[in-house]
Design an enzyme around this catalytic site. Structure first.
Site, PDB file in Angstrom:
ATOM      1  N   CYS A 252      55.364  31.425  42.905  1.00  0.00           N
ATOM      2  CA  CYS A 252      56.400  30.402  43.875  1.00  0.00           C
ATOM      3  C   CYS A 252      57.236  31.385  44.720  1.00  0.00           C
ATOM      4  CB  CYS A 252      57.027  29.055  43.374  1.00  0.00           C
ATOM      5  SG  CYS A 252      56.020  27.942  42.457  1.00  0.00           S
TER       6      CYS A 252
ATOM      7  N   CYS B 293      58.759  29.460  38.335  1.00  0.00           N
ATOM      8  CA  CYS B 293      57.414  29.944  38.864  1.00  0.00           C
ATOM      9  C   CYS B 293      57.269  30.935  39.467  1.00  0.00           C
ATOM     10  CB  CYS B 293      56.837  28.605  39.671  1.00  0.00           C
ATOM     11  SG  CYS B 293      55.457  29.039  40.530  1.00  0.00           S
TER      12      CYS B 293
END
Length: 309
Positions: free
Chosen positions: A88, A85
């Protein structure tokens, strides 16, 4: 069957929480019924104490018991993330930086949703990154998506205020975690203290002096110079409209939308004459040095190379 982990019945995430926030939307934890009626055990209200454990830790389905127990003494901020991600990777370092700055007033717990799918399901993590507060065993979702530090800090302050009202005034001891060590030099801390005091010109002078006097740390101190320069620009750009593309790029970057800032500057480089092109290129390189999103930087560098060569 409800999935339970220690002191926290995870079925409550599905039944008692308010709806998950949409990406980019914040939740005011002060308005959460879960927090207002937390029912914190008496053991959590008996005064401040130092709680063994690091400021930052990883947790899984097997170790969530300890997270729940910690939340009875110290508020916990949970970061639901995954290695693939991109947002993230952008958000994680910001949360870790805040955990160090707050010096144990909350514990940051990072949960890899790929390795702990049951926890991801229990927290109703429809998209990641997702950040949740846990106070006295009661959860409240805070936000989803990568957010800038300036927007996250007030939310953490609210969480701490609510925790204090519930009697959770403990503090993590902070041992056994290399990530909690502040990576900044004393000189960097001094420059950033000047920035926080609003003394941006003095901060820039000090940062430029460090860059001149420490060629072996050129990358570190160039990033510091860039950081102060950007703070000056953002201060000067307050109230300006978005007609200037450099102002718009700064606003995108400051809001945490680094790929859009890079895309804007790359499009300007592609269609500009030499002098303007160099100005846009220099701004793009500066944002690369400040970026917390290595994947976005890598892609943008590849596009920049194709445009220039």
């Amino acid at each position: 069957m409800a999935q339970t982990h220690g002191a926290v019945d995870l079925s409550q995430f599905a039944s008692n929480n308010s709806e998950n926030p949409r990406e980019g939307q914040h939740v005011d934890p002060a308005g959460s019924d879960d927090f207002a009626n937390a029912g914190v055990p008496m053991s959590a209200t008996e005064g401040s104490e130092v709680v063994p454990g690091p400021f930052i830790c990883d947790a899984s389905e097997d170790t969530f018991d300890q997270v729940a127990e910690t939340s009875l003494k110290v508020p916990v901020i949970i970061d639901l993330w995954a290695p693939w991600c991109g947002p993230c990777k952008q958000l994680g370092p910001i949360l870790e930086e805040l955990a160090r700055e707050y010096h144990g007033r909350f514990q940051l717990v990072k949960i890899n949703v790929d390795e702990s799918p049951q926890l991801a399901q229990a927290f109703q993590a429809q998209s990641i990154p997702m950040v949740v507060a846990l106070i006295g065993g009661r959860p409240a979702p805070l936000f989803q998506g990568a957010q800038p530090k300036a927007q996250i800090k007030p939310l953490i302050d609210q969480v701490l205020q609510i925790a204090a009202q519930a009697g959770l005034t403990g503090k993590m001891a902070g041992e056994a975690d290399a990530r909690q060590a502040d990576p900044r030099t004393e000189e960097e801390k001094a420059v950033e203290a000047l920035m926080e005091a609003g003394k941006l010109e003095e901060a820039l002078e000090q940062a430029q002096k460090l860059l001149r006097n420490s060629p072996e740390e050129a990358a570190r101190y160039q990033a510091l110079v860039d950081k102060v320069s950007m703070a000056q620009r953002l201060h000067a750009e307050e109230g300006q409209d978005d007609s200037d593309p450099l102002v718009l790029a700064d606003k995108f970057f400051q809001a945490g939308n680094e790929p859009q800032a890079f895309d804007l500057l790359l499009s300007l480089i592609a269609k500009s004459a030499d002098e303007e092109r160099d100005e846009y290129r220099q701004r793009l390189l500066e944002l690369f040095r400040l970026s917390r999103n290595p994947d976005a930087v890598k892609l943008a560098r590849q596009r920049l190379s194709r445009l220039l060569f």
